[in-house]
Design a protein around this motif. Structure first.
Motif, mmCIF file in Angstrom:
data_model
loop_
_atom_site.group_PDB
_atom_site.id
_atom_site.type_symbol
_atom_site.label_atom_id
_atom_site.label_comp_id
_atom_site.label_asym_id
_atom_site.label_seq_id
_atom_site.Cartn_x
_atom_site.Cartn_y
_atom_site.Cartn_z
ATOM 1 N N UNK A 54 0.834 -1.201 0.000
ATOM 2 C CA UNK A 54 0.000 0.000 0.000
ATOM 3 C C UNK A 54 0.868 1.251 0.000
ATOM 4 N N UNK A 55 1.950 1.195 0.775
ATOM 5 C CA UNK A 55 2.869 2.326 0.832
ATOM 6 C C UNK A 55 3.451 2.632 -0.540
ATOM 7 N N UNK A 56 3.806 1.588 -1.257
ATOM 8 C CA UNK A 56 4.341 1.793 -2.608
ATOM 9 C C UNK A 56 3.296 2.437 -3.512
ATOM 10 N N UNK A 57 2.064 1.959 -3.392
ATOM 11 C CA UNK A 57 1.003 2.547 -4.219
ATOM 12 C C UNK A 57 0.763 4.003 -3.837
ATOM 13 N N UNK A 58 0.839 4.295 -2.520
ATOM 14 C CA UNK A 58 0.645 5.679 -2.088
ATOM 15 C C UNK A 58 1.721 6.579 -2.662
ATOM 16 N N UNK A 59 2.908 6.015 -2.855
ATOM 17 C CA UNK A 59 4.006 6.804 -3.413
ATOM 18 C C UNK A 59 3.966 6.804 -4.927
ATOM 19 N N UNK A 60 2.957 6.151 -5.509
ATOM 20 C CA UNK A 60 2.791 6.212 -6.948
ATOM 21 C C UNK A 60 3.481 5.099 -7.702
ATOM 22 N N UNK A 61 4.177 4.194 -6.986
ATOM 23 C CA UNK A 61 4.816 3.089 -7.668
ATOM 24 C C UNK A 61 3.741 2.104 -8.116
#
Lengths: 368, 517
Positions: B499-506
């Motif tokens: 989720x953190x990666x998705x939040x950072x746009x990855x």
């Protein structure tokens, strides 16, 4: 900001304005004393001049009537979150509307003429507020700037009309012909005479009662109607208003038109109650004093009525004082009025912290 | 070294009127350590911090910095004593460059050119020492949130701070940015700086602090070294009783979608593209969590769903009815009548009018309903009864609906808002930041309520900046970054890292997008 500022309601509503006025009087007393006059004697002259005899009382409430209308006007706009300082111009246009109605209808049915004239004053005042209101609501022009400009335009318009089409035929003054006979508001001494009571002649007239009714109506509108509720929400928090489905621009326009109508009705007192003709600059700055009245009255209709009476006292009693005491000029009266505005109107929170602190300490002691 | 504490407080007390915000707080922070302070909202953490930073003056008790008894009358006194604070909301001037922001207020000389070049030399030294790589001549407005936070820290170091107070520094960061921050804190510690770390996230305390102090109701309830404690013990100390967080969940009933969002785009107030081609569905009987770092379009999404922001493309359907498109915007009153309730994400900005009474706020948004208003006149009796009923049902305290909303705590304000919004049994709820500024006792209650609504078959959308919260209450989590959906993940497949990666746009590592739709 984080200091304890909660106080019992009665303290807030009664004690604080009283203390503020007291400070203003202390400072004024010092000024009077420094001019070599006895401040206590000056105060007694002021009060004597405002309440000492029937005519004085009449004048005091006559002035107060103007301030009730203009104070209410400022407060209605303020509750909607806007600072209408165009009361002066709206009052001038109100006077124009009233005059046009009177000349249009004549004195065939005086009562009808008067009623339509009252309506004319309100409609013209509201109309003069409409343009700045619309510009504020839909175009984002700042209402303070536009209402100031509209004061100048109103003044110029009245000046033009009163040395042109509306000027008394053959006259030299910037004023209209007299209103037709019988078209006007009854003065108090006439009303009382009808009941067999003798009262000295003064300009106090039934518009004082109309002003009190207007204050009651404003109070009812603010606290009892849905529009008043939505208007106060919009005035305090535009985001919350949008969240609640209130159209802020619509509320702005309506509130400012109400404000303009109230300012416009000031003409009832001056023109329909006393002058019985339209004269240039009959507003004499009452529209601006309304700002101080509204602030001092905490934007509450009852507070405004009381503050308006206080200003009536200062106007009428001050005039007597300037007349009686050679060292005290008209200008000094303006200074005293200014001090009252400064302490009670512009700096209402000056004594708040110490008084609130005192109450907090009393409460802690009481609880211990 | 380490004999004299960097900060010591002895029996520090602070009272506001009748409220004892801090009651004999004794604290000792060792030099060169990372000291955690945890507590619920309203426990007195910020009062303590404000005393340490000179905003407030204690009523009694002593404050010692490096063994020296000090009286801090203002933040500049604290700064002179080597204490700096990094606020949760950054104190930066956005159109200024990093360099300009750092020297602001510490120019030291009237001519800016010299001040700038002197400062630059010093900053380059500091950047090397502490491993920063901030572009000094870039405008702060162009930096990410994590970078802005490092500007604040660099600013503190530039002013010679030895003690750094970080107030909830991770609240606005992605998990990756948090890791970077923790690395930096480690480096600060190794260079001899003392860090006071304030948070309510216990795993962060466990991860980076040496010692921890727990504050509850204005008092220190636990003081321990971190390695001798556990998250459970800290949570118990913080709340005072065992908390049971397991909530029963019924199964999701996938009928027709209650809310269907089709490729909507919208502009923000500042005119930039805040939502780009956003599509998803919300079903009855589910909680859809919307995750993302603050400012990535969640606000505009909530507004578009609540009838407060017209979309520039796409369509929103509520129960099959078309409610928002470039051609048509259904207003909030009509949406409420159609069964959509909205808990605004910024309570004080939009959800209540703080200076009006709780009674008046109890009808906000419903002021035109027949129960409260007839022929344009308010029914004051009915309104006040309703407010009192809300106070009872949600246990709002103090029990006085004639007080202005501003005088209630955040948790009690939120309870009032929630009572108002669920009173008409809406089928769809969109809730922004359900527990922001709410104390932990009320948090549990609000979470339980959201779950109950879900179990009763309501469609609930929750936007939150708190990932733990979304993990606890959602059935699916939708992640937004820069106005786009970067993933929709069923809860049983969600983990903080991805989720953190998705939040950072990855891009999501595997094909998870669209599941559940």
């Amino acid at each position: 900001m984080s200091a304890p500022t909660k106080m019992p309601g009665a303290v807030e509503a009664v004690l604080m304005p009283f203390l503020n006025i007291l400070v203003a009087l202390l400072v004024s007393g010092f000024v009077v004393w420094s001019l070599g006059e006895d401040p206590f004697f000056a105060l007694s002259l002021l009060i004597e001049g405002a309440f000492g005899y029937e005519e004085a009382i009449g004048y005091t409430f006559y002035y107060a009537t103007n301030f009730i209308f203009t104070g209410l006007a400022v407060s209605v706009a303020f509750h909607a979150g806007h600072f209408n300082i165009g009361g002066e111009g709206q009052a001038m246009l109100g006077g124009l509307g009233l005059t046009l109605a009177v000349f249009w209808l004549g004195n065939t049915a005086p009562l009808l003429s008067v009623l339509i004239a009252i309506l004319g004053a309100a409609v013209f005042g509201a109309g003069w507020a409409l343009i700045p209101a619309w510009l504020q609501a839909y175009r984002g022009s700042h209402i303070v700037i536009t209402t100031i400009m509209f004061n100048f335009i109103a003044s110029a318009l009245l000046a033009y009309l009163l040395v042109g089409p509306l000027q008394r035929p053959g006259g030299q003054m910037p004023e209209s012909s007299d209103f037709p006979d019988g078209v006007g508001l009854m003065q108090f001494h006439e009303v009382l005479a009808a009941f067999g009571v003798n009262f000295e002649q003064s300009p106090l007239n039934v518009s004082f009662l109309i002003a009190l009714l207007a204050a009651l109506a404003v109070w009812f509108m603010l606290t009892r109607t849905r529009f008043g509720y939505e208007m106060r929400v919009a005035g305090k928090n535009v985001h919350a208003a949008a969240y609640a489905g209130v159209s802020v621009p619509r509320v702005t326009v309506i509130a400012l038109m109400m404000s303009g109508a109230l300012a416009g009705m000031m003409g009832l007192n001056e023109l329909l109650g006393e002058q019985l003709r339209l004269i240039g600059n009959f507003t004499l700055g009452y529209g601006f004093v309304g700002i101080a009245v509204a602030f001092m009255g905490r934007n509450h209709p009852l507070g405004i009525v009381l503050a308006a009476i206080l200003f009536g006292v200062l106007y009428q009693g001050g005039a007597e004082l300037a007349f009686e005491m050679p060292n005290i000029t008209r200008d000094l009266i303006v200074v005293i009025q200014g001090l009252v505005i400064l302490f009670a109107g512009a700096m209402p929170h000056l004594l708040r912290r110490p008084v609130a602190g005192l109450f907090a300490r009393l409460r802690v002691k009481g609880a211990a | 070294m380490g004999v004299v504490p960097a900060i010591e407080t002895r029996e520090l007390c602070k009272r506001f009127g009748a409220v004892q915000a801090n009651d004999r707080i004794s604290l000792s922070v060792e030099q060169g350590s990372v000291h955690g302070i945890v507590g619920e909202n309203g426990a007195g953490k910020s009062t303590l911090l404000k005393m340490l930073f000179g905003f407030y003056q204690p009523n009694s008790g002593d404050l010692l910095v490096n063994g020296e008894k000090l009286k801090l009358d203002s933040p500049s006194d604290a700064m002179a004593a080597g204490i700096a604070m990094v606020h949760q909301h950054f104190m930066l001037v956005e159109p200024f460059t990093v360099l300009e922001n750092i020297i602001l207020g510490a120019e030291g000389q009237p001519m800016l050119d010299h001040a700038m070049s002197d400062a630059k030399a010093k900053l380059i030294g500091l950047e090397q020492q502490f491993g920063f790589d901030l572009p000094l001549d870039t405008e702060v407005s162009k930096l990410s949130v994590g970078e802005r936070q490092r500007v604040e820290i660099l600013k503190a170091l530039f002013r010679g701070a030895d003690i750094l107070i970080l107030d909830e520094p991770t609240a606005v960061l992605t998990p990756q940015e948090c890791d970077q921050l923790f690395d930096l804190i480690g480096l600060l510690k190794s260079r001899g700086k003392t860090v006071l770390f304030v948070t309510h996230k216990l795993h962060e305390i466990m991860a980076i602090t040496d010692d921890v102090t727990v504050i509850r109701a204005g008092k220190v309830v636990l003081r321990t070294t971190t390695k001798d404690t556990s998250p459970d013990a800290l949570a118990e100390a913080m709340v005072g009783a065992k908390i049971n967080r397991a909530v029963e969940r019924a199964g999701v009933d996938h009928g027709a979608p209650r809310l269907r969002v089709e490729a909507i785009s919208a502009k923000s107030d500042h005119g930039y593209q805040a939502l780009k081609d956003v599509s998803f569905e919300l079903y009855d009987g589910e909680v859809l969590g919307v995750a993302g770092v603050a400012g990535n379009g969640q606000t505009e999404l909530l507004e578009a769903l609540a009838g407060l922001r017209q979309v520039s493309a796409g369509v929103v359907h509520l129960a099959g009815e078309h409610v928002n498109s470039p051609q048509k915007l259904t207003d909030p009153i009509a949406l409420r009548r159609a069964g959509l309730a909205h808990v605004a994400e910024d309570r004080l900005k939009a959800g209540v009018v703080a200076s009006m009474t709780a009674t008046e706020n109890a009808i906000l948004g419903y002021q035109r309903e027949k129960d409260f208003c007839e022929n344009g006149l308010l029914k004051l009796g009915a309104i006040s009864e309703t407010a009192n009923r809300y106070f009872e049902s949600q246990d709002v305290r103090p029990r006085d609906s004639s007080l202005p909303v501003a005088s209630f705590s955040g948790g009690n304000q939120q309870k009032l808002v929630i009572a108002r919004e669920i009173a008409r049994d809406p089928q769809t709820l969109i809730i922004g930041q359900p527990t922001r500024g709410v104390d932990i006792g009320a948090v549990t209650k609000i979470h339980d309520q959201i779950t109950e609504l879900r179990n009763a078959g309501k469609a609930v959308l929750v936007v939150s900046a708190d990932l733990d919260e979304l993990m606890a209450i959602s059935d699916r989590i939708l992640v937004m970054c820069e106005g786009e959906i970067t993933g929709i993940v069923p809860i049983n497949e969600a983990d903080e890292c991805s989720l953190g990666l998705m939040m950072a746009g990855a891009a999501p590592s595997d094909e998870r997008q669209g599941s559940g739709a």
